[in-house]
Design a protein around this motif. Structure first.
Motif, PDB file in Angstrom:
ATOM      1  N   GLY A 201      -2.187   0.210  -8.231  1.00  0.00           N
ATOM      2  CA  GLY A 201      -2.819   1.255  -7.428  1.00  0.00           C
ATOM      3  C   GLY A 201      -2.293   1.286  -6.004  1.00  0.00           C
ATOM      4  O   GLY A 201      -2.388   0.291  -5.291  1.00  0.00           O
ATOM      5  N   PRO A 202      -1.759   2.428  -5.559  1.00  0.00           N
ATOM      6  CA  PRO A 202      -1.192   2.499  -4.216  1.00  0.00           C
ATOM      7  C   PRO A 202      -2.215   2.365  -3.092  1.00  0.00           C
ATOM      8  O   PRO A 202      -1.868   1.950  -1.996  1.00  0.00           O
ATOM      9  CB  PRO A 202      -0.519   3.873  -4.181  1.00  0.00           C
ATOM     10  CG  PRO A 202      -1.183   4.657  -5.245  1.00  0.00           C
ATOM     11  CD  PRO A 202      -1.625   3.680  -6.292  1.00  0.00           C
ATOM     12  N   ALA A 203      -3.479   2.694  -3.367  1.00  0.00           N
ATOM     13  CA  ALA A 203      -4.512   2.594  -2.328  1.00  0.00           C
ATOM     14  C   ALA A 203      -5.742   1.861  -2.854  1.00  0.00           C
ATOM     15  O   ALA A 203      -6.843   2.063  -2.358  1.00  0.00           O
ATOM     16  CB  ALA A 203      -4.888   3.982  -1.823  1.00  0.00           C
ATOM     17  N   SER A 204      -5.546   1.002  -3.834  1.00  0.00           N
ATOM     18  CA  SER A 204      -6.652   0.239  -4.431  1.00  0.00           C
ATOM     19  C   SER A 204      -6.862  -1.068  -3.684  1.00  0.00           C
ATOM     20  O   SER A 204      -6.010  -1.498  -2.906  1.00  0.00           O
ATOM     21  CB  SER A 204      -6.334  -0.062  -5.898  1.00  0.00           C
ATOM     22  OG  SER A 204      -6.126   1.117  -6.624  1.00  0.00           O
ATOM     23  N   SER A 205      -7.979  -1.723  -3.973  1.00  0.00           N
ATOM     24  CA  SER A 205      -8.252  -3.029  -3.366  1.00  0.00           C
ATOM     25  C   SER A 205      -7.311  -4.085  -3.952  1.00  0.00           C
ATOM     26  O   SER A 205      -6.718  -3.888  -5.018  1.00  0.00           O
ATOM     27  CB  SER A 205      -9.703  -3.435  -3.648  1.00  0.00           C
ATOM     28  OG  SER A 205      -9.871  -3.736  -5.035  1.00  0.00           O
TER      29      SER A 205
ATOM     30  N   MET B  27       0.839  -1.206   0.000  1.00  0.00           N
ATOM     31  CA  MET B  27       0.000   0.000   0.000  1.00  0.00           C
ATOM     32  C   MET B  27       0.871   1.252   0.000  1.00  0.00           C
ATOM     33  O   MET B  27       1.903   1.302   0.674  1.00  0.00           O
ATOM     34  CB  MET B  27      -0.905   0.031   1.231  1.00  0.00           C
ATOM     35  CG  MET B  27      -1.987  -1.033   1.223  1.00  0.00           C
ATOM     36  SD  MET B  27      -3.213  -0.807  -0.066  1.00  0.00           S
ATOM     37  CE  MET B  27      -4.234   0.444   0.668  1.00  0.00           C
ATOM     38  N   PHE B  28       0.427   2.238  -0.754  1.00  0.00           N
ATOM     39  CA  PHE B  28       1.111   3.519  -0.888  1.00  0.00           C
ATOM     40  C   PHE B  28       2.522   3.385  -1.441  1.00  0.00           C
ATOM     41  O   PHE B  28       3.328   4.298  -1.338  1.00  0.00           O
ATOM     42  CB  PHE B  28       1.099   4.303   0.436  1.00  0.00           C
ATOM     43  CG  PHE B  28      -0.279   4.474   0.984  1.00  0.00           C
ATOM     44  CD1 PHE B  28      -1.212   5.253   0.314  1.00  0.00           C
ATOM     45  CD2 PHE B  28      -0.673   3.818   2.145  1.00  0.00           C
ATOM     46  CE1 PHE B  28      -2.505   5.389   0.805  1.00  0.00           C
ATOM     47  CE2 PHE B  28      -1.967   3.946   2.639  1.00  0.00           C
ATOM     48  CZ  PHE B  28      -2.879   4.735   1.963  1.00  0.00           C
TER      49      PHE B  28
ATOM     50  N   THR C  16      -2.055  -8.991  -3.080  1.00  0.00           N
ATOM     51  CA  THR C  16      -2.279  -8.765  -4.509  1.00  0.00           C
ATOM     52  C   THR C  16      -1.866  -9.991  -5.307  1.00  0.00           C
ATOM     53  O   THR C  16      -2.609 -10.457  -6.178  1.00  0.00           O
ATOM     54  CB  THR C  16      -1.482  -7.528  -4.980  1.00  0.00           C
ATOM     55  OG1 THR C  16      -1.875  -6.394  -4.208  1.00  0.00           O
ATOM     56  CG2 THR C  16      -1.683  -7.269  -6.455  1.00  0.00           C
TER      57      THR C  16
ATOM     58  N   ARG D 248      -5.845  -4.215  -7.802  1.00  0.00           N
ATOM     59  CA  ARG D 248      -4.398  -4.316  -8.007  1.00  0.00           C
ATOM     60  C   ARG D 248      -4.043  -5.586  -8.773  1.00  0.00           C
ATOM     61  O   ARG D 248      -3.168  -5.564  -9.644  1.00  0.00           O
ATOM     62  CB  ARG D 248      -3.675  -4.279  -6.658  1.00  0.00           C
ATOM     63  CG  ARG D 248      -3.745  -2.919  -5.965  1.00  0.00           C
ATOM     64  CD  ARG D 248      -3.379  -3.002  -4.480  1.00  0.00           C
ATOM     65  NE  ARG D 248      -2.120  -3.656  -4.222  1.00  0.00           N
ATOM     66  CZ  ARG D 248      -0.982  -3.028  -3.972  1.00  0.00           C
ATOM     67  NH1 ARG D 248      -0.951  -1.705  -3.924  1.00  0.00           N
ATOM     68  NH2 ARG D 248       0.128  -3.708  -3.749  1.00  0.00           N
TER      69      ARG D 248
ATOM     70  N   SER E  49       4.195  -6.716   1.931  1.00  0.00           N
ATOM     71  CA  SER E  49       3.014  -6.311   2.670  1.00  0.00           C
ATOM     72  C   SER E  49       1.755  -6.581   1.843  1.00  0.00           C
ATOM     73  O   SER E  49       1.489  -7.724   1.489  1.00  0.00           O
ATOM     74  CB  SER E  49       3.156  -4.842   3.085  1.00  0.00           C
ATOM     75  OG  SER E  49       2.166  -4.478   4.019  1.00  0.00           O
ATOM     76  N   PHE E  50       0.984  -5.553   1.507  1.00  0.00           N
ATOM     77  CA  PHE E  50      -0.252  -5.752   0.744  1.00  0.00           C
ATOM     78  C   PHE E  50       0.024  -6.265  -0.673  1.00  0.00           C
ATOM     79  O   PHE E  50      -0.871  -6.787  -1.333  1.00  0.00           O
ATOM     80  CB  PHE E  50      -1.045  -4.443   0.711  1.00  0.00           C
ATOM     81  CG  PHE E  50      -2.491  -4.623   0.324  1.00  0.00           C
ATOM     82  CD1 PHE E  50      -3.308  -5.524   0.990  1.00  0.00           C
ATOM     83  CD2 PHE E  50      -3.037  -3.882  -0.714  1.00  0.00           C
ATOM     84  CE1 PHE E  50      -4.641  -5.682   0.637  1.00  0.00           C
ATOM     85  CE2 PHE E  50      -4.365  -4.027  -1.072  1.00  0.00           C
ATOM     86  CZ  PHE E  50      -5.173  -4.932  -0.394  1.00  0.00           C
TER      87      PHE E  50
END
Length: 133
Positions: free
Chosen positions: A55-59, A15-16, A120, A63, A115-116
């Motif tokens: 996307g830095p703040a997408s689901s 994320m981000f 993904t 992503r 991380s996220f």
């Protein structure tokens, strides 16, 4: 170096985060930050390492769709049902060429998610294996 397999590595940021194509990436690469670029270091040693931008703040779903489009060199398709349910456009950016040539059953890929980025990669793998109605 000689390895039994030499599949490309795809590093997926969290994320981000940011990847190739982001201005910040040129000054402070996500993978290595102030110590230098880990992907560049590995590429210099014969590995194929790619750092796509999602996307830095997408689901995780969005992503994963963006990552797939980059891997295949196609237009991002978030799906009819998903887009309708979450109130956004079905289609996104178009990638004119794949992240690298030849991805498929004979040329696998190693996903490396931070991380996220891990979520993904897992969503993409699940969609690739099982699809979705």
């Amino acid at each position: 170096m000689n390895f039994k397999t030499n599949y490309p590595y795809v590093f997926v940021h969290g994320m981000f985060g940011f990847g190739d194509g982001d201005m910040l990436h040129d000054y402070m690469p996500y993978w290595g930050m102030m110590a230098g670029s880990l992907p560049a270091y590995l590429n210099d040693r014969g590995f194929q390492v790619y750092t796509p931008k999602v996307g830095p703040a997408s689901s995780a779903w969005d992503r994963a769709c963006e990552l797939y489009a980059q891997l295949t060199g196609t237009r991002v398709d978030y799906g009819v049902a998903h887009s309708k349910k979450f109130g956004h456009k079905r289609f996104g950016r178009t990638f004119d060429k794949p992240l690298f040539e030849g991805w498929g059953p004979e040329k696998k890929v190693n996903f490396f998610g931070h991380s996220f980025g891990g979520a993904t990669c897992r969503i993409l793998s699940t969609l690739m294996a099982q699809g979705d109605a």
